[in-house]
Design a protein around this motif. Structure first.
Motif, PDB file in Angstrom:
ATOM      1  N   ILE A 372       0.872  -1.430  -0.061  1.00 23.48           N
ATOM      2  CA  ILE A 372       0.468  -0.128  -0.075  1.00 23.48           C
ATOM      3  C   ILE A 372       0.906   1.283  -0.273  1.00 23.48           C
ATOM      4  O   ILE A 372       1.930   1.703   1.069  1.00 23.48           O
ATOM      5  CB  ILE A 372      -0.695  -0.282   1.141  1.00 23.48           C
ATOM      6  CG1 ILE A 372      -1.729  -0.984   1.090  1.00 23.48           C
ATOM      7  CG2 ILE A 372      -1.953   1.289   1.468  1.00 23.48           C
ATOM      8  CD1 ILE A 372      -2.372  -1.179   3.123  1.00 23.48           C
ATOM      9  N   SER A 373       0.516   2.739  -0.789  1.00 23.32           N
ATOM     10  CA  SER A 373       1.789   3.836  -1.390  1.00 23.32           C
ATOM     11  C   SER A 373       1.344   4.083   0.047  1.00 23.32           C
ATOM     12  O   SER A 373       0.693   4.364   0.744  1.00 23.32           O
ATOM     13  CB  SER A 373       1.538   4.337  -2.471  1.00 23.32           C
ATOM     14  OG  SER A 373       0.366   4.856  -2.330  1.00 23.32           O
ATOM     15  N   GLN A 374       2.895   5.583   0.240  1.00 22.51           N
ATOM     16  CA  GLN A 374       2.325   6.641   1.585  1.00 22.51           C
ATOM     17  C   GLN A 374       1.136   6.785   1.132  1.00 22.51           C
ATOM     18  O   GLN A 374       1.126   7.175   2.070  1.00 22.51           O
ATOM     19  CB  GLN A 374       3.517   6.783   1.417  1.00 22.51           C
ATOM     20  CG  GLN A 374       3.771   7.695   2.845  1.00 22.51           C
ATOM     21  CD  GLN A 374       2.802   8.686   3.070  1.00 22.51           C
ATOM     22  OE1 GLN A 374       3.055   9.317   1.992  1.00 22.51           O
ATOM     23  NE2 GLN A 374       2.750   9.145   3.410  1.00 22.51           N
ATOM     24  N   ALA A 375       0.855   7.267  -0.348  1.00 22.92           N
ATOM     25  CA  ALA A 375      -0.683   8.361  -0.528  1.00 22.92           C
ATOM     26  C   ALA A 375      -1.344   7.911   0.481  1.00 22.92           C
ATOM     27  O   ALA A 375      -2.772   7.705   0.927  1.00 22.92           O
ATOM     28  CB  ALA A 375       0.125   8.536  -1.613  1.00 22.92           C
ATOM     29  N   ILE A 376      -1.730   6.158  -0.009  1.00 28.07           N
ATOM     30  CA  ILE A 376      -3.188   6.015   0.044  1.00 28.07           C
ATOM     31  C   ILE A 376      -2.789   5.919   2.050  1.00 28.07           C
ATOM     32  O   ILE A 376      -4.198   6.150   1.720  1.00 28.07           O
ATOM     33  CB  ILE A 376      -2.686   4.029  -1.069  1.00 28.07           C
ATOM     34  CG1 ILE A 376      -2.949   3.791  -2.219  1.00 28.07           C
ATOM     35  CG2 ILE A 376      -4.066   3.967   0.205  1.00 28.07           C
ATOM     36  CD1 ILE A 376      -3.845   3.564  -3.161  1.00 28.07           C
ATOM     37  N   ARG A 377      -1.517   4.867   2.669  1.00 28.31           N
ATOM     38  CA  ARG A 377      -1.951   4.703   3.901  1.00 28.31           C
ATOM     39  C   ARG A 377      -2.600   6.311   4.168  1.00 28.31           C
ATOM     40  O   ARG A 377      -2.809   6.263   5.401  1.00 28.31           O
ATOM     41  CB  ARG A 377      -0.025   4.691   4.528  1.00 28.31           C
ATOM     42  CG  ARG A 377      -0.004   3.028   3.528  1.00 28.31           C
ATOM     43  CD  ARG A 377       1.075   2.248   4.300  1.00 28.31           C
ATOM     44  NE  ARG A 377       2.065   3.165   3.988  1.00 28.31           N
ATOM     45  CZ  ARG A 377       3.123   3.585   3.375  1.00 28.31           C
ATOM     46  NH1 ARG A 377       3.258   2.312   2.443  1.00 28.31           N
ATOM     47  NH2 ARG A 377       4.405   4.328   4.355  1.00 28.31           N
ATOM     48  N   GLN A 378      -1.492   7.436   3.910  1.00 30.06           N
ATOM     49  CA  GLN A 378      -1.799   8.684   4.373  1.00 30.06           C
ATOM     50  C   GLN A 378      -3.904   8.961   4.331  1.00 30.06           C
ATOM     51  O   GLN A 378      -4.630   9.308   5.603  1.00 30.06           O
ATOM     52  CB  GLN A 378      -1.318   9.913   3.548  1.00 30.06           C
ATOM     53  CG  GLN A 378      -1.773  11.580   4.654  1.00 30.06           C
ATOM     54  CD  GLN A 378      -1.107  11.348   5.682  1.00 30.06           C
ATOM     55  OE1 GLN A 378       0.109  10.969   5.324  1.00 30.06           O
ATOM     56  NE2 GLN A 378      -1.453  12.261   6.664  1.00 30.06           N
ATOM     57  N   VAL A 379      -4.121   8.650   3.397  1.00 26.35           N
ATOM     58  CA  VAL A 379      -5.805   9.311   3.426  1.00 26.35           C
ATOM     59  C   VAL A 379      -6.409   8.102   4.283  1.00 26.35           C
ATOM     60  O   VAL A 379      -7.605   8.570   4.574  1.00 26.35           O
ATOM     61  CB  VAL A 379      -6.244   8.460   1.766  1.00 26.35           C
ATOM     62  CG1 VAL A 379      -7.652   8.615   1.712  1.00 26.35           C
ATOM     63  CG2 VAL A 379      -5.737   9.951   0.853  1.00 26.35           C
ATOM     64  N   ILE A 380      -5.932   6.977   4.337  1.00 22.26           N
ATOM     65  CA  ILE A 380      -6.675   5.287   4.838  1.00 22.26           C
ATOM     66  C   ILE A 380      -6.599   6.490   6.996  1.00 22.26           C
ATOM     67  O   ILE A 380      -7.491   5.831   7.413  1.00 22.26           O
ATOM     68  CB  ILE A 380      -6.299   4.463   4.605  1.00 22.26           C
ATOM     69  CG1 ILE A 380      -6.111   4.118   3.473  1.00 22.26           C
ATOM     70  CG2 ILE A 380      -6.496   3.555   6.103  1.00 22.26           C
ATOM     71  CD1 ILE A 380      -6.413   2.295   2.977  1.00 22.26           C
ATOM     72  N   SER A 381      -5.671   6.610   6.585  1.00 19.31           N
ATOM     73  CA  SER A 381      -5.284   7.185   7.909  1.00 19.31           C
ATOM     74  C   SER A 381      -5.829   7.967   8.411  1.00 19.31           C
ATOM     75  O   SER A 381      -6.480   8.250   9.909  1.00 19.31           O
ATOM     76  CB  SER A 381      -3.649   7.735   8.757  1.00 19.31           C
ATOM     77  OG  SER A 381      -3.087   6.568   8.339  1.00 19.31           O
ATOM     78  N   ASP A 382      -5.436   9.025   7.916  1.00 18.65           N
ATOM     79  CA  ASP A 382      -6.615  10.351   7.677  1.00 18.65           C
ATOM     80  C   ASP A 382      -8.364  10.248   8.389  1.00 18.65           C
ATOM     81  O   ASP A 382      -8.961  11.080   9.454  1.00 18.65           O
ATOM     82  CB  ASP A 382      -6.097  11.023   7.487  1.00 18.65           C
ATOM     83  CG  ASP A 382      -4.979  12.215   6.675  1.00 18.65           C
ATOM     84  OD1 ASP A 382      -4.349  11.829   7.939  1.00 18.65           O
ATOM     85  OD2 ASP A 382      -4.726  12.466   5.922  1.00 18.65           O
TER      86      ASP A 382
END
Length: 891
Positions: A372-382
């Motif tokens: 899972i890319s960092q950009a997707i991880r950021q959206v999910i985390s938020d």
């Protein structure tokens, strides 16, 4: 510390993908358990501990509670593994203060789906203790009797095998129980054939215990054994048998003594507030085994310390369970030992953003790298608000998208999961679910607001709901309760597939009820409660905008908001499905009030543009439309567009609305800006308090150099504002008083500026704050050691788009240079002034600068003074000379 994630593994054909159940660090919870368990070990091994004392308080239980999906079950599993041995414990969890060989952990899932009965709980605990390799005769003989009466013809060994306990713990327990029965029969000298009959052994043993025979002296030490053997062998009696188990554990030799740690998971499925039968049995288990330690995980706090439960449960109240009544331990605090003075009920908190990212990075990998890319991880985390269940659901969505042959993108995860609703609602009553959906419309609420929003006539469902872990409490908030952010977002936005889901009409009606309830709180507030006003406005505006409701009380609240000129931020969050432009009156009112608040932080041209857009919609009622025109005219005046400002002010002044006096004041200001002081003065006499007459008079007096009259007028304006409790006007008038006194008396001005700063505390008045900084320059005129702060202030004013403040700062610099007799610099400042005022406003500032420096005017002045030009020249030159004298004499 991770196991195979089978769901993820069976969701893809990609054999290179590694799917693991990533366990994100819960170190703080481990530290709390470790400290509590160490304390418990010290207590039970102390000289004063008596396992048969049934009256002393119990400190042998710890509770972890939290919203569904927060990771309680995972935590329970990892605690069991960590307690079983160092090889299962994450390195960061640290070494415990005890030997692992002494700890016997056993985790029991109480979920309805697991079908665990109270019998199963008792058998599981006994099966774990089979690892001791010896019978526990007092307990074993009682359990054997119970089993043969309640399960005639059913083999205990077969039952354990069928339930999975046989495979988990082997066959040792039935063999040990049979051994205990045989040993007792032998001790009682019973015939071999009789020794196999439990009833005969029990009867003989009970008689021997009553007669205190030497042959059973080992068991005679258990004072209540005979009573339990004589009682009817039913479920009620079984619930008291743990006392026998605790007694047997207590009499183990010191080198064989162990500490069972019993982890009871999914405790919310034990029952509810009405049906506590199983809870009563489990509480009895905990009470009767004070030498064991229990870790309970569930959605809600345990209520055992509540005296009101007396009669429903056997042992209740804070004296019985001091750890459950004490303030909860705070995980983030990393408390040391939650012993006697610390709470043993801990809320399992959300993951931090760092933990969320770490969890997602380790769940799915290929060749050791996160899938899972960092950009997707950021959206999910938020989006997750730290809820682990949301992370897990997002991982499955990631794999689902990959199965379609498409590469997942960050936008795919701006997503709500209906599964979260089912998890949240699963153990709520119908009324509680109704209240939950209603309060999902609110940022924060209290019991009254929640009850009214739900349209109920009784508070009981709301009272029960606020005890749930997904309702957070801020004791210092206006409304103390709010929903967990993700739960609220999901309940409002996800596709609800539950049986009692709401229709769009249901949501609309709930929004109207909630808006009405907020209006009631606004209207019935006692005194000028600014905090309540802002709270009601913020929540009410969002409801009216999102559900296209009539403005109702919001119009009055808007007027109350602008009346104080405090300008707290008001803009509610943007709609998830926001449309372009303004469609309803609520849309326009949100934009109007948000713009008025934002103008303190942005260039006035943006303010004017936004207000003009609101005015063009014609969506607002007449009085609020006039409010838009008035503040648009003020912004235009600040930008130097006097013609447009005068037109707008005249429109408002011609009406009979609430802002007509303010608009007439605006016309007076515009006349003053143009240098038409007679018109400004004549208009001022008609204003009265509502038009802020005394402040306008002060604004007229000081350009004439009459600082004493100006200061007196501003003081009167300040005092009137205080009497009317108008905080913004009071601070503005005081700031203007400090500004004019800075020309005449630096020491007095210093005190007045200090008072102005105090009055500005908590207010958001950008122009007034800048005026205090300009006043400080004037106070220090002639003695400024550096002009760098002035250059920084000039930039700050320019960024705000406040022409009046720019001109006032240049006038202050002219005063400074005139005091220093620096004609070159004063001429440069006059040139900047002429550039700033070439539009026609404040042109008399250049005249004043000439008067200060005793310079002739390059051409006749167009200013219409109230007195002769000579008198004005003399007054300003006198102020410069007075400051020069002040500096020569050292003040």
């Amino acid at each position: 510390m991770a196991g195979r994630d089978l769901r993820a593994l069976f969701s893809t054909n990609d054999r290179g993908l590694r799917a693991v159940e990533a366990f994100t660090n819960r170190q703080v919870q481990w530290e709390l358990v470790a400290a509590a368990l160490a304390e418990h070990l010290r207590q039970v091994t102390g000289p004063g501990f008596d396992v048969e004392d049934l009256e002393c308080p119990r400190r042998n239980v710890m509770v972890f509670h939290g919203v569904g999906g927060i990771g309680k079950t995972t935590l329970s599993r990892k605690l069991e593994a960590a307690l079983a041995g160092a090889g299962q414990r994450p390195a960061q969890w640290g070494e415990p203060a005890w030997s692992a060989e002494r700890i016997y952990p056993v985790r029991i899932d109480l979920a309805r789906s697991a079908g665990t009965s109270f019998e199963d709980v008792i058998l599981t605990i006994r099966a774990v203790l089979a690892e001791l390799g010896r019978p526990l005769p007092a307990f074993d003989i009682a359990l054997r009797r119970y089993w043969e009466i309640q399960h005639p013809g059913e083999s205990l060994e077969e039952y354990l095998r069928r339930g999975g306990l046989g495979a988990r713990f082997g066959k040792a327990m039935p063999q040990q129980m049979q051994s205990a029965l045989a040993d007792i029969a032998q001790a009682l000298l019973l015939p071999g054939t009789v020794g196999t009959a439990v009833g005969a052994v029990i009867g003989s043993l009970t008689g021997a215990l009553r007669e205190r025979r030497q042959t059973v002296r080992a068991l005679a030490g258990c004072a209540r054994l005979a009573d339990l053997l004589e009682a009817e062998a039913d479920l009620e009696a079984l619930s008291f048998y743990p006392h026998l188990l605790a007694w047997e554990l207590a009499r183990l030799p010191a080198n064989q003594r162990v500490m069972p740690v019993i982890l009871l998971d999914t405790f919310e499925d034990v029952g509810d507030r009405t049906h506590r039968d199983l809870e009563r049995l489990l509480q009895r288990l905990v009470w009767l085994m004070p030498n064991c330690f229990f870790v309970i995980t569930g959605r809600s706090r345990l209520q055992w310390a509540d005296p009101a439960l007396h009669g429903q449960l056997d042992y209740t109240g804070p004296n019985a369970w001091p750890g459950l009544a004490a303030p909860a331990a705070v995980p983030a605090a990393r408390a040391a030992c939650p012993s006697h003075g610390h709470g043993r009920q801990i809320l399992v908190g959300d993951f931090s953003p760092e933990d969320c990212d770490d969890h997602l990075a380790r769940r799915l990998t290929r060749d050791g790298e996160p899938l899972i890319s960092q950009a997707i991880r950021q959206v999910i985390s938020d989006r997750s608000h730290g809820l682990p269940l949301y992370l897990d659901l997002s991982v499955m969505r990631f794999l689902e998208i990959r199965r379609t042959g498409r590469t997942p993108q960050p936008a795919d995860f701006d997503h709500d999961f209906p599964a979260l609703i089912a998890r949240t609602l699963s153990d709520l009553t119908a009324d509680e679910r109704h209240v939950l959906r209603s309060v999902a419309l609110l940022d924060a609420f209290d019991l009254d607001l929640a009850t009214a929003a739900a349209g109920l006539t009784h508070q009981a469902p709301a009272l029960r709901l606020i005890e749930r872990p997904f309702v957070r409490e801020n004791a210092f908030g206006l409304w103390p309760y709010h929903l967990h952010g993700l739960i609220r977002s999901t309940v409002r936005n996800a596709d609800d597939q539950t049986d009692d889901r709401w229709t769009a009409r249901d949501w609309q009606q709930a929004a109207q009820r909630t808006l009405t309830a907020l209006g009631e709180q606004f209207r019935t507030r006692t005194g000028p409660s600014r905090t309540l006003l802002i709270g009601c406005l913020r929540q009410g505006l969002a409801l009216a905008r999102d559900f296209r409701l009539d403005l109702d009380w919001l119009a009055d609240a808007a007027w109350a908001y602008v009346s104080d000129s405090v300008w707290e931020p008001l803009a509610p969050p943007a709609r998830h499905d926001a449309e372009d432009g303004m469609v309803t009156a609520a849309d326009a009112l949100v934009e109007l009030l948000a713009t008025l608040a934002r103008r303190q932080h942005e260039h006035r041209s943006l303010t004017a543009s936004r207000l003009a857009a609101v005015a063009r919609t014609q969506l607002l009622p007449a009085d609020l439309h006039e409010m838009t025109l008035y503040y648009l005219a003020k912004a235009q005046r600040d930008l130097g567009d006097s013609a447009a400002s005068r037109h707008g002010m005249q429109l408002v002044a011609n009406g009979t609305g609430r802002l007509a006096p303010a608009a007439r004041r605006g016309l007076a200001h515009l006349a003053r800006l143009a240098g038409d002081f007679p018109t400004a003065h004549a208009t001022a006499q008609t204003l009265g308090w509502q038009g802020r007459q005394h402040r306008v008079e002060g604004d007229i007096c000081w350009p004439h150099g009459d600082m004493d009259r100006a200061a007196a007028a501003y003081a009167t304006a300040r005092d009137q504002a205080e009497q009317h409790n108008i905080a913004g006007e009071r601070a503005t008038s005081q700031t203007q008083r400090a500004f004019v006194l800075a020309f005449t008396d630096p020491e007095t001005a210093d005190d007045e500026l200090h008072l102005a700063d105090q009055l500005l505390t908590g207010l958001d008045l950008r122009a007034t704050t800048l005026t205090t900084k300009i006043a400080a320059v004037i106070r220090d005129a002639g003695a400024l050691s550096s002009l760098e702060p002035v250059r920084l202030l000039r930039t700050e004013i320019s960024d705000a788009g406040l022409t009046a403040a720019e001109a006032a700062l240049e006038l202050a610099l002219c005063f400074h240079h005139a005091v220093q007799d620096d004609h070159a610099k004063i001429n440069a400042a006059i040139c900047r002034l002429r550039t700033l005022t070439r539009g026609g406003d404040y042109t008399y500032y250049a005249d004043i600068a000439h008067y200060m420096a005793a310079l002739p005017l390059p051409e006749p002045s167009a200013t219409r003074w109230l007195t002769s030009e000579g008198a004005v020249r003399s007054a300003w030159r006198g102020l410069v000379q007075a400051r020069q004298e002040y500096l020569r004499t050292g003040g």
